[in-house]
Design a protein around this motif. Structure first.
Motif, mmCIF file in Angstrom:
data_model
loop_
_atom_site.group_PDB
_atom_site.id
_atom_site.type_symbol
_atom_site.label_atom_id
_atom_site.label_comp_id
_atom_site.label_asym_id
_atom_site.label_seq_id
_atom_site.Cartn_x
_atom_site.Cartn_y
_atom_site.Cartn_z
ATOM 1 N N ASN A 36 0.792 -1.161 0.060
ATOM 2 C CA ASN A 36 -0.086 -0.295 0.131
ATOM 3 C C ASN A 36 0.829 0.774 -0.310
ATOM 4 N N SER A 37 1.890 1.123 0.580
ATOM 5 C CA SER A 37 2.760 2.681 0.846
ATOM 6 C C SER A 37 3.330 2.746 -0.337
ATOM 7 N N TYR A 38 3.144 2.010 -1.351
ATOM 8 C CA TYR A 38 3.829 2.295 -2.564
ATOM 9 C C TYR A 38 3.182 2.169 -4.321
ATOM 10 N N ASN A 39 1.733 2.764 -3.279
ATOM 11 C CA ASN A 39 0.239 2.566 -3.817
ATOM 12 C C ASN A 39 0.207 1.392 -5.575
ATOM 13 N N LEU A 40 1.019 0.449 -5.231
ATOM 14 C CA LEU A 40 0.629 -0.629 -6.258
ATOM 15 C C LEU A 40 -0.625 -1.333 -6.661
ATOM 16 N N LEU A 41 -1.750 -0.686 -5.734
ATOM 17 C CA LEU A 41 -3.108 -1.445 -6.138
ATOM 18 C C LEU A 41 -3.311 -0.655 -6.234
ATOM 19 N N LEU A 42 -3.340 0.348 -7.245
ATOM 20 C CA LEU A 42 -3.794 1.830 -7.521
ATOM 21 C C LEU A 42 -3.550 1.829 -8.759
ATOM 22 N N ASP A 43 -2.508 0.944 -9.316
ATOM 23 C CA ASP A 43 -2.257 1.233 -10.415
ATOM 24 C C ASP A 43 -3.321 0.441 -11.207
ATOM 25 N N ASP A 44 -3.312 0.955 -13.051
ATOM 26 C CA ASP A 44 -4.885 -0.151 -13.426
ATOM 27 C C ASP A 44 -4.272 -1.208 -13.448
ATOM 28 N N ARG A 45 -2.867 -1.317 -14.094
ATOM 29 C CA ARG A 45 -3.253 -2.694 -13.892
ATOM 30 C C ARG A 45 -3.181 -4.163 -12.994
ATOM 31 N N PHE A 46 -3.898 -3.545 -11.641
ATOM 32 C CA PHE A 46 -3.925 -4.234 -10.489
ATOM 33 C C PHE A 46 -6.146 -4.368 -10.269
ATOM 34 N N LEU A 47 -6.439 -5.873 -10.257
ATOM 35 C CA LEU A 47 -7.747 -4.873 -10.295
ATOM 36 C C LEU A 47 -7.972 -6.278 -8.907
ATOM 37 N N VAL A 48 -8.682 -5.193 -7.227
ATOM 38 C CA VAL A 48 -8.052 -5.922 -6.039
ATOM 39 C C VAL A 48 -9.702 -6.677 -6.423
ATOM 40 N N VAL A 49 -9.454 -7.661 -5.598
ATOM 41 C CA VAL A 49 -10.846 -8.823 -5.550
ATOM 42 C C VAL A 49 -11.239 -9.112 -3.888
ATOM 43 N N LYS A 50 -12.348 -9.009 -3.078
ATOM 44 C CA LYS A 50 -12.736 -9.435 -1.859
ATOM 45 C C LYS A 50 -12.724 -11.246 -2.333
ATOM 46 N N SER A 51 -11.341 -11.748 -1.185
ATOM 47 C CA SER A 51 -12.112 -13.550 -1.300
ATOM 48 C C SER A 51 -13.279 -13.567 0.018
ATOM 49 N N ALA A 52 -13.373 -14.812 -0.443
ATOM 50 C CA ALA A 52 -14.768 -15.587 0.146
ATOM 51 C C ALA A 52 -13.875 -16.407 1.096
ATOM 52 N N GLU A 53 -14.326 -17.003 2.174
ATOM 53 C CA GLU A 53 -14.066 -17.818 2.390
ATOM 54 C C GLU A 53 -14.868 -18.857 2.261
ATOM 55 N N ALA A 54 -13.619 -20.424 2.254
ATOM 56 C CA ALA A 54 -13.837 -21.542 1.608
ATOM 57 C C ALA A 54 -15.591 -21.886 2.533
ATOM 58 N N THR A 55 -15.769 -22.825 2.296
ATOM 59 C CA THR A 55 -17.034 -24.071 2.451
ATOM 60 C C THR A 55 -16.216 -24.909 2.782
ATOM 61 N N GLU A 56 -16.899 -25.139 4.167
ATOM 62 C CA GLU A 56 -16.677 -26.962 4.431
ATOM 63 C C GLU A 56 -16.352 -27.946 3.253
ATOM 64 N N ASN A 57 -17.293 -28.518 2.585
ATOM 65 C CA ASN A 57 -17.325 -28.722 1.261
ATOM 66 C C ASN A 57 -15.844 -28.826 0.253
ATOM 67 N N GLU A 58 -15.714 -26.932 -0.145
ATOM 68 C CA GLU A 58 -14.542 -26.959 -0.998
ATOM 69 C C GLU A 58 -13.557 -27.621 0.255
ATOM 70 N N LEU A 59 -12.750 -27.114 1.586
ATOM 71 C CA LEU A 59 -12.394 -27.607 2.133
ATOM 72 C C LEU A 59 -11.876 -29.672 2.535
ATOM 73 N N LYS A 60 -12.937 -30.342 2.743
ATOM 74 C CA LYS A 60 -13.271 -31.869 2.212
ATOM 75 C C LYS A 60 -13.364 -31.975 1.028
ATOM 76 N N ALA A 61 -13.065 -30.869 -0.124
ATOM 77 C CA ALA A 61 -11.546 -31.229 -1.424
ATOM 78 C C ALA A 61 -10.974 -32.334 -1.077
ATOM 79 N N PHE A 62 -10.446 -31.692 0.011
ATOM 80 C CA PHE A 62 -8.485 -32.880 -0.291
ATOM 81 C C PHE A 62 -8.142 -32.825 1.678
ATOM 82 N N HIS A 63 -9.004 -32.056 2.262
ATOM 83 C CA HIS A 63 -8.516 -32.671 3.429
ATOM 84 C C HIS A 63 -9.909 -34.043 4.219
ATOM 85 N N SER A 64 -9.714 -34.680 5.251
ATOM 86 C CA SER A 64 -10.531 -35.370 5.835
ATOM 87 C C SER A 64 -11.351 -34.731 6.203
ATOM 88 N N ARG A 65 -12.665 -35.229 6.232
ATOM 89 C CA ARG A 65 -13.958 -35.394 7.126
ATOM 90 C C ARG A 65 -13.805 -34.900 8.703
#
Length: 370
Positions: A36-65
């Protein structure tokens, strides 16, 4: 979203949960602050996208129940657990934390969100510096890693991309990812790391090449102590070009652990920002979607330097060498207050003949890749 913009994954909760990791407390805030101090994400070459939490089913696609259900059941570590936490690796470097299931959902969600955007063709490049936890196993935490977001992201990418190349630049072997895909000929794991007696995790030998259908789709580059810039880059370019030619991947995932940098208290190696950036530039030449992740890095100032620098390299932005004094953590960057990290004076124990053996052996492995 414009396809030519670089997706940068960010979420306040992702920073907060990453700050709770015992191996890297508050490191995420320091990394984000420098970017942020370098203001990198203000450059048009970046698009900041908000992440979402993984669902339990997504976690269990690899991790054991059993592992995920256990994390759900133990919200408060002061309560008497129904089972021994050590059974799930929740001890020593991965102690049981309050609301551990929120931690793993949030951290995994960052990389899964990035992978989904690549699958949806919203961009060709995505960055999540708060991912890269490559040691976690299917049924347990390990090596500061509570969840293997790398494996989960690769599985998500497989919904659209047939062949995935995973490149691991962390100074520690990416054992969790290797184990997950040991029998697959659709995911090739390529790990560059330090290997010597007593150095964690102790795996990643040149002779570990996968099993069954996945034989020759696991490739390891085990360096001895003190690997420096010139030797590292020489081997990386030779090996990466051989592997990427033999295995024409449809997407690439790169773990950019910063613990190989000179000055890291755990890695004890001689690499510089330019070492990592040359590797990244080589990977960027491949005209396929790419996901860049973080990983280890226990000198927090240097880790922040690296991931800020690589963000600029990926976007082809010039970065001023002077650390902006607007940074909240400015005093941490002394005495130089510069981005540059010089190579150390530690002796490189990797002889020319040893490195030639590595490169020739891997060339022979590549001849078996179909």
């Amino acid at each position: 979203m414009a396809e030519n913009r670089i997706i940068y994954i960010y979420n306040k909760s992702l920073i907060q949960e990453s700050n709770r990791l015992p191996g890297v407390p508050n490191r995420a805030s320091m990394v984000q602050d420098l970017i942020n101090s370098y203001n990198l994400l203000l450059d048009d070459r970046f698009l900041v996208v908000k992440s979402a939490e993984a669902t339990e089913n997504e976690l269990k696609a690899f991790h054991s129940r059993a592992y995920i259900d256990y994390l759900k059941s133990v919200e408060n570590p002061t309560e008497d657990p129904k089972e021994d936490p050590a059974y799930f690796g929740l001890t020593d470097d991965c102690p049981l934390l309050p609301n551990s299931v929120v931690l793993v959902k949030t951290i995994a969600g960052g990389s899964i969100s990035a992978a989904k955007l690549l699958v949806a063709k919203k961009s060709n490049i995505a960055i999540n510096w708060f991912g890269g936890w490559h040691h976690a196993q299917r049924d347990c935490a390990e090596g500061f890693c509570y969840v293997n977001d790398v494996v989960l992201a690769i599985q998500m990418l497989r919904k659209s991309f047939e062949k995935i190349l995973y490149v691991d630049l962390d100074i520690h072997h990416g054992n969790g990812v290797q184990n997950a895909f040991e029998y697959s000929n659709k995911i090739l794991t390529l790990s560059f790391h330090h290997k010597s007696p007593g150095f964690y995790p102790g795996t990643g030998g040149l002779d570990e090449i996968g099993s069954g259908e996945g034989r020759y789709y696991t490739i390891n580059v085990p360096f001895y102590e003190g690997i420096g810039h010139e030797n590292y880059i020489r081997v990386f370019k030779e090996v990466f070009n051989c592997v990427s030619t033999s295995f024409p991947a449809n997407a690439i995932v790169v773990q950019c652990g910063a613990d190989g940098l000179n000055g890291d208290p755990i890695g004890h190696c001689n690499l510089t920002l330019e070492t990592y950036s040359e590797c990244v530039r080589e990977i960027l030449k491949c005209n396929v979607p790419k996901l860049f992740l973080g990983g280890g890095g226990y000198n927090f100032a240097n880790t922040s330097r690296l991931w800020t620098y690589l963000s600029a390299v990926i976007a082809n932005i010039h970065l001023d060498n002077d650390i902006p004094d607007e940074s909240e953590y400015f005093p941490e960057y002394g005495p130089s207050y510069e981005v540059e990290i010089t190579q150390g004076l530690q002796k490189d124990m990797n002889s020319k003949s040893y490195l030639e053996t590595i490169m020739n052996t891997i060339k022979s492995y590549c001849s078996h890749i179909k």
